[in-house]
Write an enzyme that holds these catalytic residues in place. Structure first.
Site, PDB file in Angstrom:
ATOM      1  N   ASP A   1       0.859  -1.188   0.000  1.00 18.71           N
ATOM      2  CA  ASP A   1       0.000   0.000   0.000  1.00 18.71           C
ATOM      3  C   ASP A   1       0.894   1.237   0.000  1.00 18.71           C
ATOM      4  O   ASP A   1       2.123   1.132   0.020  1.00 18.71           O
ATOM      5  CB  ASP A   1      -0.987  -0.038   1.163  1.00 18.71           C
ATOM      6  CG  ASP A   1      -0.298  -0.006   2.515  1.00 18.71           C
ATOM      7  OD1 ASP A   1       0.928   0.216   2.567  1.00 18.71           O
ATOM      8  OD2 ASP A   1      -0.981  -0.206   3.526  1.00 18.71           O
TER       9      ASP A   1
ATOM     10  N   ASP B   1      -7.788  -7.486   0.126  1.00 18.06           N
ATOM     11  CA  ASP B   1      -6.857  -7.747   1.219  1.00 18.06           C
ATOM     12  C   ASP B   1      -7.580  -7.441   2.509  1.00 18.06           C
ATOM     13  O   ASP B   1      -8.468  -6.582   2.538  1.00 18.06           O
ATOM     14  CB  ASP B   1      -5.627  -6.829   1.123  1.00 18.06           C
ATOM     15  CG  ASP B   1      -5.915  -5.455   1.709  1.00 18.06           C
ATOM     16  OD1 ASP B   1      -5.616  -5.225   2.891  1.00 18.06           O
ATOM     17  OD2 ASP B   1      -6.479  -4.610   0.978  1.00 18.06           O
TER      18      ASP B   1
END
Lengths: 386, 386
Positions: free
Chosen positions: B93, B269
Site C-alpha cells: 500500500d 486484502d
C-alpha cells in the site's frame, strides 16, 4: 501383545552411555533430551516440528494438565497423545515439583499435598495415588513417582526427613502404578537427598530395591550451581543399576548436559530451548546468540546455515531481530523451533560421539561454546518478552 | 528479458470475473485474496504455510516498514521478498491510510503528510514521491499511488476536495513511479469520492486517463456498512476499464467478498483471517466458530476434517479451546494458519464457480454461512486476547 518397556545399553565411552529405551509407542535413543510440553504443547512449536527435530519423547506436566483441562477430560478425549497430536512416547512428571513452586497455600502431610490452583484458587489434593491415577488418565508411557523436591539449601535433618517422605511416597506410587497402569507403561523412582552423600546413598539403595523401570535424580538444578550438581551426580549415579535409564530432571544448558552425560546420565528435560526462544535467544554450535542485540540488525546470515531445521536455516538474523523488535509472533515461533531442533542435534551429536569413542572431544567443544554454568544462573530475564 | 506486468480475463459469470495477473514473480489468479503481512510477516503464520495455502500474492504495509526496520535497510538486505522469505508477488500500500489511522500529530498539505511515528515519536514526511520511492526500496511488484483515505461520513465538498488531492497525488505518484521503478513492476491508482456517484465518476475518469496498471476502490470498509459499500461498487466498477484488475482495499468478510466479486472486483486484502485467529475465531464453510466458547470443550472434531490445511484438519476443537484458555502460542498459530488457508480455499471456490458458471450458487451458500455485514461490524473485540 503390547511390547514391554525395556532399556538396553549399546555402547559406552568412559561413563557416558549410549542406549535405547523401547516403549510400545516407539524407541527412545539415549542420551535423550525431552522437550517440555507443559500444558499439552511444546510452547510455540508445532508437534510435527518437534518430531522432525528428532525428539523421541516429550514431557507433560501433571500439575498443569490436572488443573486445565483436567485429567479425566483428557482421558475422555482419548488421552494426552491424541489430544496434543503427539504419537511418540510421553513422560509425565508427578506434579510434586510444580505443586511446590506454583500453587498457593500448600499443606504437606504424610498423606500428600493440599493446595490451591494458581489458575482459579480451587482447592486440590495431590497424593501419590492421585498423581499416578492422573498420569494414567493422561496415558503417560513413562510415569514418575510422587515426591517432594527438597529445597536447596536445607539442613541434613530437613533433607533426610524430606527424602524419607519421598521414599514412602515412592512405595505408595508403585502400589498405585500396579493398580492403575497398563502393560508397557513404566514407573521411575526419584532419588533425593540433597547434597548429602549418605542421604543420596540411602535413597538410591531403597529405590533400587523396589526394582522400578528407571531412576531419576531429583532435587538438582534448584540453584546449587553446576559444580555442586556435578559433584552430587559423581557419587550418586554409580549407586544406580547400570541396566536402568537414569534421568536428571530439569537440566539444562548444553554444558550441564555434556557434564551429566559424562557422569552417566541418559535422560534430560528442560524448558530452556523454548523459554530462551521466547526471550529472543538462539542456541548455536558456537554459543548462544541474543537476537535482540543490535549487532544483528543487518546480519544476513541465518542462525545456522548448516542446520536441517528450516527455522535455523531459512531466516536471516536481521529478519529475526526485526520480528523481535516488532513484537511479532513469528519471532518466538522461529526461535523456539530452531532451539528445539538444536537441542535434538546436540543429543544426536552426543550419541554419535559415544558410539565413535570421541565424546570428550565433543564435550570440550560444547564447554567452549557454552562456558556458562547452571540452569538457574543462565535462565535469562525472569519476565518473558512476550 | 523481464516479463511485463499484464492482466487477462479468462471467463465471466454475470459481472464476476475470472482472470490472471502475470508478474515477473509469478501468476496471480483472480479473484485473489491477499494475506496481509503488515510488518513483513503474515502474523503468526510461516511464509511457506501462506504459500501452501494457495496465496499468490501478499500485501506489505509501507507505513510500518518505512518506520521499522526502514525501507533503505530492507533494500540493503536484498529487498522485502528476501527479507521475509516470500518469493511470490508482493503488493504494497502507499502508507496513506495508516499514516492517518496510526500516527500522531499529522499535518496534511498539498505536498504530503508530516507525522510522528507511533513507535518512537520521530518526525517523518510522506509524500507521493517518498511513498513510491519506499515501495521501490521494498521491491514491491504492485505499488499503490499515494492517496488520502477520505473519512466517512464526509460532506460532498470535503469528499470532493480530498478526491482532487488524491488525483494530484496520483499524478505525482505516476511520475515518481516512472523515475524509481523497474521493468515488470506495476502501479495502481485509487478511486476516491466517498458515496457520491459524481465524485467517484470524476475520480475514475481522471485515473483511467492515466492508463495505470490497475485500479483500486478506496475509502470503503471504513464504517459505511455493507449495503452502501455494495451500492458504491455498483456504480463505480463499471467506470473502470475491463482490461485492468480492480482491487477493493481492506475487504473483508466472506460475505463482503462474494458481494464484491459479484460486482466485478478482482482483488482483496484484509487482516481478518489472522486477526480473527488471534481472537480465537475459526472460519469454516458453515460459518465462523468462536473457539473460546465452552461448547467446544470436549468436541473432538477438527475445525474442518475435509480441509487440506493441517491446522484445520489435525487438531480437535477441544484442544484449540484448551490452548486458548491456557494462553498458549499454539492457539493463534493454528487459527491464523487455518483461517489464512480458508480464505484461499474460498477464493479458489469462487474462481472455480465463475469458470463453471455457478457463482451465484456459491454466493448464496456463503451468504447463508456468513450473514454478517461489514468488516467494521464484524471485527470482533478491539483488544487482542494475545
Amino acid at each position: 501383545m503390547t511390547p514391554d518397556f525395556s532399556f538396553r545399553l549399546l555402547a559406552a565411552d568412559g561413563s557416558a552411555r549410549l542406549g535405547e529405551i523401547s516403549t510400545p509407542r516407539g524407541l527412545i535413543e539415549t542420551p535423550a533430551f525431552m522437550p517440555v510440553g507443559t500444558a499439552a504443547t511444546v510452547k510455540a512449536v508445532f508437534p510435527n516440528a518437534v518430531k522432525a527435530a528428532g525428539a523421541g519423547v516429550i514431557l507433560g506436566n501433571t500439575y498443569h494438565l490436572m488443573l486445565r483441562p483436567g485429567a479425566e477430560r483428557i482421558a475422555r478425549l482419548g488421552g494426552l497423545h491424541r489430544f496434543m497430536c503427539w504419537d511418540g512416547p510421553i513422560l509425565t512428571d508427578s506434579g510434586g515439583y510444580q505443586v511446590m513452586s506454583l500453587s498457593q497455600l500448600r499443606t504437606v502431610s504424610e498423606q500428600g499435598v493440599t493446595f490451591r490452583s494458581h489458575i482459579d484458587g480451587a482447592l486440590h489434593d495431590l497424593t501419590p495415588e492421585r498423581s499416578i491415577e492422573v498420569q494414567n488418565f493422561l496415558g503417560a508411557d513413562i510415569q514418575m513417582q510422587f515426591d517432594e523436591c527438597t529445597p536447596f539449601p536445607a539442613t541434613f535433618e530437613e533433607t533426610g526427613q524430606s527424602m524419607q517422605l519421598s521414599l514412602r511416597w515412592g512405595e505408595r506410587s508403585l502400589a498405585a502404578f500396579r493398580e492403575y497402569s497398563r502393560p508397557g507403561r513404566a514407573l521411575f523412582g526419584i532419588v533425593q537427598g540433597g547434597a548429602y552423600p549418605e542421604l543420596r546413598a540411602h535413597s538410591a539403595k531403597a529405590l533400587t530395591s523396589m526394582d522400578l523401570h528407571g531412576y531419576a535424580i531429583g532435587g538438582l538444578a534448584v540453584g546449587e550451581g553446576q559444580k555442586l550438581m556435578f559433584e552430587v551426580l559423581s557419587y550418586t549415579v554409580p549407586l544406580l543399576p547400570a541396566s536402568k535409564p537414569r534421568y536428571l530432571m530439569g537440566v539444562g544448558t548444553p554444558s550441564d548436559i555434556v557434564g551429566a552425560v559424562e557422569r552417566g546420565i541418559d535422560m534430560f528435560d528442560c524448558v530452556m530451548p523454548t523459554r530462551s526462544g521466547r526471550h529472543g535467544q538462539a542456541f548455536t554450535w558456537n554459543g548462544k546468540l541474543n537476537m535482540r542485540n543490535a549487532a544483528h540488525i543487518e546480519d544476513m546470515r541465518p542462525i545456522d546455515g548448516a542446520s536441517e531445521c528450516p527455522a535455523a536455516r531459512d531466516y536471516s538474523r536481521a529478519y529475526i531481530h526485526h520480528l523481535l523488535r516488532a513484537g511479532e509472533y513469528l519471532a518466538p515461533m522461529i526461535l523456539s523451533w530452531a532451539n528445539t531442533h538444536f537441542y535434538q542435534d546436540l543429543m544426536s551429536a552426543i550419541r554419535r560421539s559415544i558410539r565413535e569413542g570421541t565424546f570428550e572431544d565433543l564435550a570440550v567443544r560444547i564447554r567452549e561454546a557454552y562456558p556458562s554454568t547452571t540452569v538457574a544462573d543462565d535462565a535469562g530475564p525472569s519476565e518473558p518478552s512476550f
